[in-house]
Design a protein around this motif. Structure first.
Motif, PDB file in Angstrom:
ATOM      1  N   ILE A  72      -3.668   6.503  -0.307  1.00  0.00           N
ATOM      2  CA  ILE A  72      -3.461   5.184   0.293  1.00  0.00           C
ATOM      3  C   ILE A  72      -2.115   5.134   1.000  1.00  0.00           C
ATOM      4  O   ILE A  72      -2.000   4.621   2.133  1.00  0.00           O
ATOM      5  CB  ILE A  72      -3.556   4.086  -0.788  1.00  0.00           C
ATOM      6  N   VAL A  73      -1.065   5.662   0.358  1.00  0.00           N
ATOM      7  CA  VAL A  73       0.263   5.685   0.982  1.00  0.00           C
ATOM      8  C   VAL A  73       0.230   6.484   2.277  1.00  0.00           C
ATOM      9  O   VAL A  73       0.756   6.051   3.315  1.00  0.00           O
ATOM     10  CB  VAL A  73       1.306   6.255   0.001  1.00  0.00           C
ATOM     11  N   ALA A  74      -0.433   7.638   2.248  1.00  0.00           N
ATOM     12  CA  ALA A  74      -0.538   8.461   3.463  1.00  0.00           C
ATOM     13  C   ALA A  74      -1.350   7.746   4.540  1.00  0.00           C
ATOM     14  O   ALA A  74      -1.016   7.794   5.734  1.00  0.00           O
ATOM     15  CB  ALA A  74      -1.171   9.807   3.118  1.00  0.00           C
ATOM     16  N   PHE A  75      -2.411   7.071   4.141  1.00  0.00           N
ATOM     17  CA  PHE A  75      -3.266   6.322   5.076  1.00  0.00           C
ATOM     18  C   PHE A  75      -2.465   5.219   5.765  1.00  0.00           C
ATOM     19  O   PHE A  75      -2.580   5.007   6.979  1.00  0.00           O
ATOM     20  CB  PHE A  75      -4.443   5.743   4.300  1.00  0.00           C
ATOM     21  N   LEU A  76      -1.624   4.514   5.007  1.00  0.00           N
ATOM     22  CA  LEU A  76      -0.817   3.439   5.593  1.00  0.00           C
ATOM     23  C   LEU A  76       0.222   3.996   6.560  1.00  0.00           C
ATOM     24  O   LEU A  76       0.405   3.459   7.665  1.00  0.00           O
ATOM     25  CB  LEU A  76      -0.126   2.650   4.478  1.00  0.00           C
ATOM     26  N   HIS A  77       0.900   5.080   6.159  1.00  0.00           N
ATOM     27  CA  HIS A  77       1.912   5.667   7.040  1.00  0.00           C
ATOM     28  C   HIS A  77       1.294   6.235   8.305  1.00  0.00           C
ATOM     29  O   HIS A  77       1.922   6.214   9.370  1.00  0.00           O
ATOM     30  CB  HIS A  77       2.686   6.759   6.294  1.00  0.00           C
ATOM     31  N   ALA A  78       0.059   6.725   8.205  1.00  0.00           N
ATOM     32  CA  ALA A  78      -0.584   7.349   9.361  1.00  0.00           C
ATOM     33  C   ALA A  78      -0.900   6.358  10.465  1.00  0.00           C
ATOM     34  O   ALA A  78      -1.060   6.753  11.635  1.00  0.00           O
ATOM     35  CB  ALA A  78      -1.862   8.064   8.916  1.00  0.00           C
ATOM     36  N   HIS A  79      -0.998   5.071  10.131  1.00  0.00           N
ATOM     37  CA  HIS A  79      -1.391   4.080  11.134  1.00  0.00           C
ATOM     38  C   HIS A  79      -0.219   3.291  11.693  1.00  0.00           C
ATOM     39  O   HIS A  79      -0.425   2.410  12.545  1.00  0.00           O
ATOM     40  CB  HIS A  79      -2.425   3.115  10.540  1.00  0.00           C
ATOM     41  N   GLY A  80       0.995   3.546  11.232  1.00  0.00           N
ATOM     42  CA  GLY A  80       2.138   2.864  11.809  1.00  0.00           C
ATOM     43  C   GLY A  80       3.049   2.280  10.765  1.00  0.00           C
ATOM     44  O   GLY A  80       3.042   2.675   9.592  1.00  0.00           O
ATOM     45  N   ASP A  81       3.825   1.298  11.190  1.00  0.00           N
ATOM     46  CA  ASP A  81       4.819   0.670  10.327  1.00  0.00           C
ATOM     47  C   ASP A  81       4.187  -0.524   9.606  1.00  0.00           C
ATOM     48  O   ASP A  81       4.111  -1.629  10.150  1.00  0.00           O
ATOM     49  CB  ASP A  81       6.012   0.215  11.177  1.00  0.00           C
ATOM     50  N   VAL A  82       3.744  -0.295   8.375  1.00  0.00           N
ATOM     51  CA  VAL A  82       3.134  -1.355   7.573  1.00  0.00           C
ATOM     52  C   VAL A  82       4.266  -2.092   6.861  1.00  0.00           C
ATOM     53  O   VAL A  82       4.889  -1.551   5.943  1.00  0.00           O
ATOM     54  CB  VAL A  82       2.121  -0.781   6.572  1.00  0.00           C
ATOM     55  N   VAL A  83       4.515  -3.338   7.282  1.00  0.00           N
ATOM     56  CA  VAL A  83       5.680  -4.066   6.768  1.00  0.00           C
ATOM     57  C   VAL A  83       5.397  -4.768   5.447  1.00  0.00           C
ATOM     58  O   VAL A  83       6.302  -4.945   4.627  1.00  0.00           O
ATOM     59  CB  VAL A  83       6.178  -5.081   7.819  1.00  0.00           C
ATOM     60  N   ARG A  84       4.156  -5.202   5.226  1.00  0.00           N
ATOM     61  CA  ARG A  84       3.806  -5.882   3.971  1.00  0.00           C
ATOM     62  C   ARG A  84       2.380  -5.519   3.590  1.00  0.00           C
ATOM     63  O   ARG A  84       1.506  -5.370   4.457  1.00  0.00           O
ATOM     64  CB  ARG A  84       3.931  -7.409   4.102  1.00  0.00           C
ATOM     65  N   ILE A  85       2.163  -5.429   2.273  1.00  0.00           N
ATOM     66  CA  ILE A  85       0.834  -5.076   1.770  1.00  0.00           C
ATOM     67  C   ILE A  85       0.434  -6.103   0.728  1.00  0.00           C
ATOM     68  O   ILE A  85       1.128  -6.277  -0.283  1.00  0.00           O
ATOM     69  CB  ILE A  85       0.820  -3.668   1.135  1.00  0.00           C
ATOM     70  N   GLY A  86      -0.672  -6.793   0.966  1.00  0.00           N
ATOM     71  CA  GLY A  86      -1.183  -7.759   0.000  1.00  0.00           C
ATOM     72  C   GLY A  86      -2.151  -7.092  -0.956  1.00  0.00           C
ATOM     73  O   GLY A  86      -3.143  -6.495  -0.536  1.00  0.00           O
ATOM     74  N   VAL A  87      -1.853  -7.182  -2.252  1.00  0.00           N
ATOM     75  CA  VAL A  87      -2.673  -6.523  -3.268  1.00  0.00           C
ATOM     76  C   VAL A  87      -3.215  -7.587  -4.212  1.00  0.00           C
ATOM     77  O   VAL A  87      -2.449  -8.396  -4.750  1.00  0.00           O
ATOM     78  CB  VAL A  87      -1.858  -5.477  -4.056  1.00  0.00           C
ATOM     79  N   GLU A  88      -4.523  -7.585  -4.409  1.00  0.00           N
ATOM     80  CA  GLU A  88      -5.128  -8.484  -5.379  1.00  0.00           C
ATOM     81  C   GLU A  88      -4.998  -7.914  -6.786  1.00  0.00           C
ATOM     82  O   GLU A  88      -5.086  -6.704  -6.983  1.00  0.00           O
ATOM     83  CB  GLU A  88      -6.615  -8.691  -5.061  1.00  0.00           C
ATOM     84  N   GLY A  89      -4.793  -8.776  -7.753  1.00  0.00           N
ATOM     85  CA  GLY A  89      -4.794  -8.357  -9.157  1.00  0.00           C
ATOM     86  C   GLY A  89      -3.687  -7.400  -9.519  1.00  0.00           C
ATOM     87  O   GLY A  89      -3.939  -6.371 -10.158  1.00  0.00           O
ATOM     88  N   THR A  90      -2.431  -7.725  -9.144  1.00  0.00           N
ATOM     89  CA  THR A  90      -1.324  -6.829  -9.484  1.00  0.00           C
ATOM     90  C   THR A  90      -1.040  -6.796 -10.986  1.00  0.00           C
ATOM     91  O   THR A  90      -0.285  -5.939 -11.452  1.00  0.00           O
ATOM     92  CB  THR A  90      -0.040  -7.263  -8.753  1.00  0.00           C
ATOM     93  N   GLY A  91      -1.638  -7.722 -11.737  1.00  0.00           N
ATOM     94  CA  GLY A  91      -1.472  -7.697 -13.187  1.00  0.00           C
ATOM     95  C   GLY A  91      -2.661  -7.082 -13.899  1.00  0.00           C
ATOM     96  O   GLY A  91      -2.687  -7.055 -15.134  1.00  0.00           O
ATOM     97  N   SER A  92      -3.644  -6.578 -13.152  1.00  0.00           N
ATOM     98  CA  SER A  92      -4.821  -5.973 -13.787  1.00  0.00           C
ATOM     99  C   SER A  92      -5.193  -4.687 -13.051  1.00  0.00           C
ATOM    100  O   SER A  92      -4.477  -3.691 -13.164  1.00  0.00           O
ATOM    101  CB  SER A  92      -5.986  -6.976 -13.807  1.00  0.00           C
ATOM    102  N   TYR A  93      -6.294  -4.707 -12.272  1.00  0.00           N
ATOM    103  CA  TYR A  93      -6.742  -3.477 -11.621  1.00  0.00           C
ATOM    104  C   TYR A  93      -5.754  -2.971 -10.572  1.00  0.00           C
ATOM    105  O   TYR A  93      -5.723  -1.774 -10.274  1.00  0.00           O
ATOM    106  CB  TYR A  93      -8.101  -3.704 -10.958  1.00  0.00           C
TER     107      TYR A  93
END
Length: 432
Positions: free
Chosen positions: A58-79
């Motif tokens: 996932i980290v490589a996928f994000l870097h490959a497409h450009g400058d990802v400034v923010r990432i919204g993640v659902e369920g940071t306290g679970s999955y």
């Protein structure tokens, strides 16, 4: 019944150096990632495995497409907890995104790509977002034993309920033997019994055997809870011992409040340098009594008859922490009163003798618990029920409430059998 969904396009080429945002729909086994540009146009999306290898992809996928400034993640306290930690370690900015409500899902459809797309849109719009807990420090170490203690406390309460239920239906000889006992004294007595061999088919013997096993289980859960609380106190003293000096805050409550704040207390706001002060302010604000119109004055609901309970609109995590605080204070007051009655400490003489009528006994015990809570809260050790005259303004308020409860207990204990003393009207006339 099925719902039609439209997946966003897979790719949308952008000029080099364009800033992007991403959203992640998290699940137990897979995570789906969607990337958008800053005007909400889909750039790419893909599904990954929810493990260490998948996080690296996932980290490589994000870097490959450009400058990802923010990432919204659902369920940071679970999955999404593991992914959030991996993204933060990689130097990416993670935003916690609330899951869509059911109405929005019915309107827009449901699929993993759509959910990931909506998480990225929420980041762009700044709606239903928050700074996630880092979950990588000593506060995370508190969360684990807190969950363990919660399950042990539920098991302990369930066992006590089973003991009372069995005593209701047990043979009369068994009921008579333990009728006068309650609480911890009942458990200790049952654990010391020797009911005989398991080969007996006598219902009385089997009932005694089961009661003894229930009592042993209760003591085992209590020992486990005591050990957990010792561990929590050590962790709290390492992280923020100032919390333990706050009124009504013990190791478990302090740990619960710290877990609500997380390992990164700056997520609570810009003035979160002193986490103890911030949490103290939030507790005081949640339990403060709002000013009325002057026409009516509704009595505040009190924990153990002394401490104002939380009210109004409170965020979910703080509400859970305050609810657990209330349960702990009530349980502590019950334990202090039970120990005092069992040991026949001198101050309990002022309460009088508990009536035999069940309803009157419950009312008497509730009033006696307020006195016990007052003594415990203000560290009263005198033989007099309320100890020395109070000094601070806060203690004077508590002392007035405890004094009214003491009068109520005395009135109930001394009233003739079969009568109901007019305690409620008297208390209302004395209410502060």
């Amino acid at each position: 019944m099925t719902s039609m969904t439209l997946d966003p396009p897979l790719t949308n080429p952008l000029p080099p150096g364009s800033e992007l945002v991403a959203g992640v729909d998290t699940h137990k086994n897979t995570h789906h990632v969607a990337i958008l540009d800053l005007v909400g146009r889909p750039v790419a999306d893909r599904e990954f495995r929810a493990d260490g290898r998948g996080y690296a992809q996932i980290v490589a996928f994000l870097h490959a497409h450009g400058d990802v400034v923010r990432i919204g993640v659902e369920g940071t306290g679970s999955y999404g907890a593991g992914l959030a930690r991996a993204l933060t370690t990689a130097g990416l900015t993670v935003i916690e995104v609330a899951r869509q409500d059911r109405q929005a899902r019915r309107r827009r459809g449901k699929s993993d790509p759509l959910d990931a797309h909506q998480a990225a849109v929420a980041v762009l719009a700044g709606t239903d977002t928050a700074i996630p807990k880092s979950g990588d420090g000593a506060v995370e170490s508190m969360r684990i034993p807190l969950a363990e203690r919660r399950s042990a406390a539920k098991a302990r309460a369930q066992v006590m309920n089973q003991i009372h239920a069995l005593l209701i239906t047990a043979p009369e000889l068994v009921r008579q033997a333990f009728r006068a006992l309650s609480g911890q004294r009942l458990v200790n007595t049952l654990a010391k019994t020797r009911p005989g061999t398991i080969t007996s088919a006598d219902p009385a013997v089997v009932a005694r055997q089961t009661l003894r096993r229930f009592a042993v289980r209760h003591l085992t859960m209590q020992a486990e809870i005591d050990l957990i609380e010792q561990q929590l106190e050590m962790l709290v003293r390492q992280v923020n011992p100032t919390l333990l000096s706050l009124s009504g805050v013990g190791p478990v409550t302090a740990a619960t409040l710290l877990v609500a704040a997380g390992d990164n207390p700056e997520r609570l706001g810009s003035d979160a340098d002193d986490i103890a002060a911030v949490l103290h302010y939030r507790v005081e604000r949640a339990t403060a009594r709002p000013a009325g119109s002057g026409r009516t004055r509704k009595p505040a609901r009190l924990i153990a008859g002394l401490i104002p309970s939380a009210h109004g609109v409170i965020d979910v995590e703080m509400r859970a922490a305050l609810d657990e605080r209330e349960e702990l204070i009530e349980a502590r007051a019950d334990a202090v009163l039970e120990a005092a009655l069992t040991e026949s400490t001198p101050w309990t003489n002022a309460l009088g003798v508990a009536p035999t009528d069940r309803r009157r006994a419950a009312t008497w015990r509730k009033a006696a618990r307020v006195v016990a809570a007052y003594r415990d809260r203000h560290r009263v050790t005198d033989e007099a029920a309320l100890g020395a005259p109070p000094e601070s303004a806060a203690q004077k308020i508590d002392a007035a409430r405890a004094r009214a409860a003491l009068r109520q207990a005395t009135d109930i204990a001394t009233a003739p059998s079969g009568t109901r003393p007019q305690v409620r009207a008297e208390l209302q006339s004395r209410r502060l």
